[in-house]
Design an enzyme around this catalytic site. Structure first.
Site, PDB file in Angstrom:
ATOM      1  N   GLU A 139      49.057 -15.579  66.673  1.00 14.31           N
ATOM      2  CA  GLU A 139      50.099 -15.758  67.684  1.00 14.31           C
ATOM      3  C   GLU A 139      50.970 -16.949  67.282  1.00 14.31           C
ATOM      4  O   GLU A 139      52.186 -16.960  67.478  1.00 14.31           O
ATOM      5  CB  GLU A 139      49.422 -16.026  69.018  1.00 14.31           C
TER       6      GLU A 139
ATOM      7  N   HIS B  36      56.286 -11.990  75.334  1.00  9.93           N
ATOM      8  CA  HIS B  36      55.212 -11.499  76.213  1.00  9.93           C
ATOM      9  C   HIS B  36      55.022 -12.509  77.349  1.00  9.93           C
ATOM     10  O   HIS B  36      55.600 -13.591  77.369  1.00  9.93           O
ATOM     11  CB  HIS B  36      53.912 -11.253  75.446  1.00  9.93           C
TER      12      HIS B  36
ATOM     13  N   HIS C 212      56.790 -15.141  70.288  1.00 11.60           N
ATOM     14  CA  HIS C 212      56.109 -15.618  69.085  1.00 11.60           C
ATOM     15  C   HIS C 212      56.579 -14.811  67.871  1.00 11.60           C
ATOM     16  O   HIS C 212      57.029 -13.684  68.007  1.00 11.60           O
ATOM     17  CB  HIS C 212      54.594 -15.438  69.219  1.00 11.60           C
TER      18      HIS C 212
ATOM     19  N   HIS D 256      57.954 -15.690  77.175  1.00 14.70           N
ATOM     20  CA  HIS D 256      58.253 -16.522  76.018  1.00 14.70           C
ATOM     21  C   HIS D 256      57.971 -15.637  74.799  1.00 14.70           C
ATOM     22  O   HIS D 256      57.806 -14.425  74.950  1.00 14.70           O
ATOM     23  CB  HIS D 256      57.381 -17.791  76.033  1.00 14.70           C
TER      24      HIS D 256
ATOM     25  N   ASP E 130      58.224  -4.782  66.939  1.00 13.60           N
ATOM     26  CA  ASP E 130      59.132  -5.842  66.497  1.00 13.60           C
ATOM     27  C   ASP E 130      60.360  -5.947  67.394  1.00 13.60           C
ATOM     28  O   ASP E 130      61.003  -4.941  67.706  1.00 13.60           O
ATOM     29  CB  ASP E 130      59.581  -5.560  65.056  1.00 13.60           C
ATOM     30  N   HIS E 131      60.687  -7.179  67.776  1.00 15.69           N
ATOM     31  CA  HIS E 131      61.840  -7.450  68.640  1.00 15.69           C
ATOM     32  C   HIS E 131      61.729  -6.730  69.981  1.00 15.69           C
ATOM     33  O   HIS E 131      62.724  -6.269  70.535  1.00 15.69           O
ATOM     34  CB  HIS E 131      63.158  -7.135  67.927  1.00 15.69           C
TER      35      HIS E 131
END
Lengths: 141, 141, 141, 141, 141, 141
Positions: F128, F14, F41, F39, F78-79
């Site tokens: 996060e 994000h 998480h 970047h 996800d991903h």
């Protein structure tokens, strides 16, 4: 050959300091760990032993392993000031590296008697915080 | 309304002791935590604030939140002897319960200025070990 | 000889992709990790060094060890897109295995200068998630 | 050479018991783990493989690695009574040491086929609780 | 008012089953947790009590709190088969939700006697795995 | 009334950014989280539901609860690159606070159908990193 590890905890205070150095040198070397009034940690100790399984399919009886470490390491160190109350640290800096070595020395001679197959002490790992730890595998490790 | 939590750590030594009690009473009450030379912990502090999201979709800028707690709580407590070096514990027992209250009092007045929406301090939770913690939600909580 | 480990964290995005393969081959090989817009992780890096204790009873000054890794690894990688912003991954797949090798190469030449006893880099371990990690012990490891 | 580790979990019940021993001997040796109705754990299994990176910069495709362990270890052991339902433990004590050896034997022959570079099984580590674990590195380990 | 939490662990086996349902219905509802030979977990129990601090700056003496939970909950449940050996689960399904309620009922009447300020039981939280847990705050909670 | 919590994970990238602000304002507000290439998480999502136990002694069938969250939250996130691939974040900042609100909105209408006793969604908590998280308890929470 198989390895068995057991984790233990103790809470203690300590101060990093080398009395051969000046105050300025101590502060430069150890930073806030040299604070004169001491500070403390929840230390986590992982003891790993190694050997062959006996006829019961275990390396050692877990109760005996735990009692050995409790009696020789955890009871004398828990809720203590390491610099003041532990004989080894009367003239040795209680760094996490030295704490690992001291625990190794307290356990080394006793581990062989824990099981029929004469297990060996393989490693002592000491966490000072969850992010900093030292591991000692003995003088030959 | 949404809650935002941030976790911090400090390492300190302390001793549980009530100077109005006899040595025997202190020992009976606090056990090994009453050890005269003190001991220590890696304290984990979780600060939770609550409020409405601003026009940027956040409660507060995380950097400012972290700086506030670092300056008022972590820097003065990290690598300290709480009984000796913290003004609040000159005549207050540094139990995990009181540490949570002291941190609340150090943060309470500053949290509203962290964001346009005037967030509120919701909870201060202090872990003395991974298995023992106290949570304080303020005088009205 | 003793080992000292220190853990670090950085958050980054990446995409697994081999430009020599077709889109279908990349998808078959890397699955959802091949998603064209990338994804991300909280990477955890554990650096282990080994050596003899110096006259102060430590392997290295922890502050210097942390600064070395922060400057050479964490600052350049944290909150970055590894494929786009790291020179090493311009034509190398940023798999967790390769990230471990890249970090080793960034640290290897500097570790000896950390202490009087010339400690050695022993291992770089990178967690991509709490359940998946790679460990590199150098070309001779 | 690089190592890749993947962690898995399964929940199972077991009872430590050696049928060649008397009830008193079993109780003395295994303590409460000898309870006749059994007890259980959330086992955590870490499988480590080792090899060279292939032309795609990975050791193995993670999906295939996970499927292999899931099919041969996790599916047959999860939510099972190890003593009753696993063929290996019909006449072998399901100690954490033996569970590590059994998992090694179930995986050993299959690991080489996971990647072009024929990775090798390096270690199987089984946690019975977060504080007790056994690691097996094979007959030559 | 402040809250104090203490965490405990026990390892036990159980089977989810409702004897009023057919085998097919039990399997459809509970899946692999209905396995007839049972399975097991490392349960983690967090007990939270609430009250005012006494003149010693604590809510309760931690030793007494721990002994209370150990005697009434951990000792009778640790290394047991919950369905077979716990009276409450003779005709109640040992789901994680019901385990939390049973532990509440075993502690509720005793908590007030722990401290001068008559603390109250606030919450019982039971983790069946690190990812699944139930929390019970009492009939009025 | 009892609460049941289940934890899930997804890995995503994000970028924090408010397009109504200048580049300088974005950088001042979001710091390195405003990095233009994004970047990522490993997000951890904890969903808590509340209700009465049904005649089987459970709040809901765990499989159905897990499937609901997997289908509506984990699979689509996800991903993924949250800013680019999630419809909700086309014009909403993907802060951890907003991610918690978006997950609440994706689950809210479906939770009642999970069990005979019509359980309610109680809380959505999103980590996060292990040290930063947001919790949303709904518009009335």
């Amino acid at each position: 050959m198989i390895q068995l590890s057991q984790q233990f905890e103790f809470s203690a205070s300590h101060r990093l300091h080398n009395s051969d150095l000046s105050d300025e040198q101590n502060l430069a070397l150890f930073g806030k760990c040299n604070n004169p009034h001491g500070h403390g940690h929840n230390y986590v100790v992982t003891v790993t032993i190694e050997g062959s399984l006996d006829r019961n399919g275990i390396l050692v009886a877990l109760d005996r392993f735990e009692s050995l470490v409790k009696q020789n390491v955890i009871d004398p160190m828990d809720h203590r000031n390491l610099n003041v109350e532990l004989p080894e640290f009367q003239d040795m800096n209680p760094s996490v590296e030295n704490i690992a070595r001291v625990i190794w020395n307290r356990l080394q001679e006793h581990v062989g008697a824990l099981g029929d197959q004469q297990p060996k002490l393989k490693s002592v790992c000491v966490h000072e915080t969850p992010k900093t730890w030292a591991e000692y595998k003995g003088p030959a490790g």
